[in-house]
Design a protein around this motif. Structure first.
Motif, PDB file in Angstrom:
ATOM      1  N   ALA A 183       0.840  -1.189   0.000  1.00 12.68           N
ATOM      2  CA  ALA A 183       0.000   0.000   0.000  1.00 12.68           C
ATOM      3  C   ALA A 183       0.880   1.244   0.000  1.00 12.68           C
ATOM      4  CB  ALA A 183      -0.929  -0.008   1.210  1.00 12.68           C
ATOM      5  N   SER A 184       1.988   1.165  -0.733  1.00 12.74           N
ATOM      6  CA  SER A 184       2.925   2.283  -0.768  1.00 12.74           C
ATOM      7  C   SER A 184       2.526   3.282  -1.844  1.00 12.74           C
ATOM      8  CB  SER A 184       4.347   1.786  -1.026  1.00 12.74           C
ATOM      9  OG  SER A 184       4.452   1.242  -2.325  1.00 12.74           O
ATOM     10  N   VAL A 185       2.878   4.522  -1.639  1.00 20.00           N
ATOM     11  CA  VAL A 185       2.607   5.572  -2.609  1.00 20.00           C
ATOM     12  C   VAL A 185       3.371   5.292  -3.898  1.00 20.00           C
ATOM     13  CG1 VAL A 185       2.888   8.045  -3.082  1.00 20.00           C
ATOM     14  CG2 VAL A 185       2.102   7.286  -0.823  1.00 20.00           C
ATOM     15  N   LYS A 186       4.575   4.803  -3.783  1.00 20.37           N
ATOM     16  CA  LYS A 186       5.382   4.497  -4.963  1.00 20.37           C
ATOM     17  C   LYS A 186       4.676   3.497  -5.881  1.00 20.37           C
ATOM     18  CE  LYS A 186       9.969   2.785  -6.229  1.00 20.37           C
ATOM     19  NZ  LYS A 186      11.247   2.309  -5.688  1.00 20.37           N
ATOM     20  N   THR A 187       4.122   2.441  -5.321  1.00 17.57           N
ATOM     21  CA  THR A 187       3.416   1.424  -6.111  1.00 17.57           C
ATOM     22  C   THR A 187       2.140   2.002  -6.719  1.00 17.57           C
ATOM     23  OG1 THR A 187       4.318  -0.351  -4.770  1.00 17.57           O
ATOM     24  CG2 THR A 187       2.335  -0.857  -6.019  1.00 17.57           C
ATOM     25  N   GLN A 188       1.417   2.808  -5.964  1.00 19.07           N
ATOM     26  CA  GLN A 188       0.202   3.418  -6.491  1.00 19.07           C
ATOM     27  C   GLN A 188       0.512   4.350  -7.654  1.00 19.07           C
ATOM     28  OE1 GLN A 188      -1.758   5.162  -3.094  1.00 19.07           O
ATOM     29  NE2 GLN A 188      -2.094   3.165  -2.129  1.00 19.07           N
ATOM     30  N   ILE A 236      -0.729   4.008 -11.644  1.00 20.71           N
ATOM     31  CA  ILE A 236      -1.358   5.100 -12.390  1.00 20.71           C
ATOM     32  C   ILE A 236      -0.588   5.371 -13.676  1.00 20.71           C
ATOM     33  CG2 ILE A 236      -1.834   7.593 -12.360  1.00 20.71           C
ATOM     34  CD1 ILE A 236      -2.404   7.252  -9.314  1.00 20.71           C
ATOM     35  N   LEU A 237       0.725   5.403 -13.597  1.00 22.69           N
ATOM     36  CA  LEU A 237       1.562   5.626 -14.777  1.00 22.69           C
ATOM     37  C   LEU A 237       1.357   4.529 -15.816  1.00 22.69           C
ATOM     38  CD1 LEU A 237       3.767   7.395 -16.069  1.00 22.69           C
ATOM     39  CD2 LEU A 237       5.455   5.966 -14.914  1.00 22.69           C
ATOM     40  N   THR A 238       1.255   3.287 -15.371  1.00 23.69           N
ATOM     41  CA  THR A 238       1.029   2.153 -16.286  1.00 23.69           C
ATOM     42  C   THR A 238      -0.324   2.288 -16.973  1.00 23.69           C
ATOM     43  OG1 THR A 238       2.382   0.732 -14.882  1.00 23.69           O
ATOM     44  CG2 THR A 238       0.925  -0.351 -16.449  1.00 23.69           C
ATOM     45  N   GLU A 239      -1.342   2.668 -16.201  1.00 24.39           N
ATOM     46  CA  GLU A 239      -2.677   2.847 -16.787  1.00 24.39           C
ATOM     47  C   GLU A 239      -2.684   3.984 -17.809  1.00 24.39           C
ATOM     48  OE1 GLU A 239      -5.908   3.143 -13.992  1.00 24.39           O
ATOM     49  OE2 GLU A 239      -5.098   1.487 -12.796  1.00 24.39           O
TER      50      GLU A 239
END
Length: 179
Positions: free
Chosen positions: A163-168, A172-175
């Protein structure tokens, strides 16, 4: 014979004896301390493997590496390992004992990684969450990793909750790239 097989056999025997002597918890602490020494003192392995060093000196070195409160079960175990000239497998025996003890006591290892230090209340809540789902007790380690930017990463057994900001941000970037 395979070092892994030998290590597990010795560790099982040590656990069985420690349970009978009601010293399994102290032996667990001794083996954890020994593992830490192996990991952080590179010369320990060289010293123990040195054929010129007497078994008595090796016993002293290994006993010191096991920590301050070395119990009788651990001392007898070290003596047996040295008598049978199995000291080269001692690290694996300690690791096997730790694994067997955790399984015997239903102890789960967990790790909480956060971007900044968390207070003990939050750490205890996370620990209780893991204990609730695993029906066992948890040995919990916390790490600080500023690279995750915020949030947390919780790991135990084969489970990982990121649940890290980096992963979120990465999601978003991938989407955005896919659209």
């Amino acid at each position: 014979m395979d070092v892994g097989v030998i290590s597990v056999r010795y560790a099982r025997a040590l656990l069985k004896n420690a349970v009978i002597e009601k010293q399994e918890g102290i032996v667990y602490q001794n083996m954890q301390c020994l593992m830490e020494c192996y990991l952080h003192v590179p010369d320990l392995r060289l010293t123990i493997d040195n054929p010129m060093l007497s078994k008595d000196k090796k016993q002293e070195v290994i006993k010191a590496a096991c920590g301050k409160n070395v119990c009788e079960s651990t001392e007898r175990f070290i003596s047996l390992v040295l008598k049978e000239s199995r000291e080269a497998a001692l690290l694996f025996m300690a690791a096997s004992y730790i694994t067997l003890y955790r399984k015997h006591k239903n102890i789960i290892c967990g790790k909480l990684t956060t971007a900044s230090a968390v207070n003990t209340i939050i750490e205890n809540r996370m620990k209780q969450l893991v204990e609730k789902y695993t029906q066992g007790s948890v040995e919990f380690n916390t790490e600080i990793d500023p690279d995750i930017l915020g949030g947390f990463v919780l790991e135990y057994d084969t489970y990982r909750m990121d649940a890290s900001v980096k992963t979120q941000l990465r999601r978003i970037l991938t989407e955005l790239k896919n659209n």
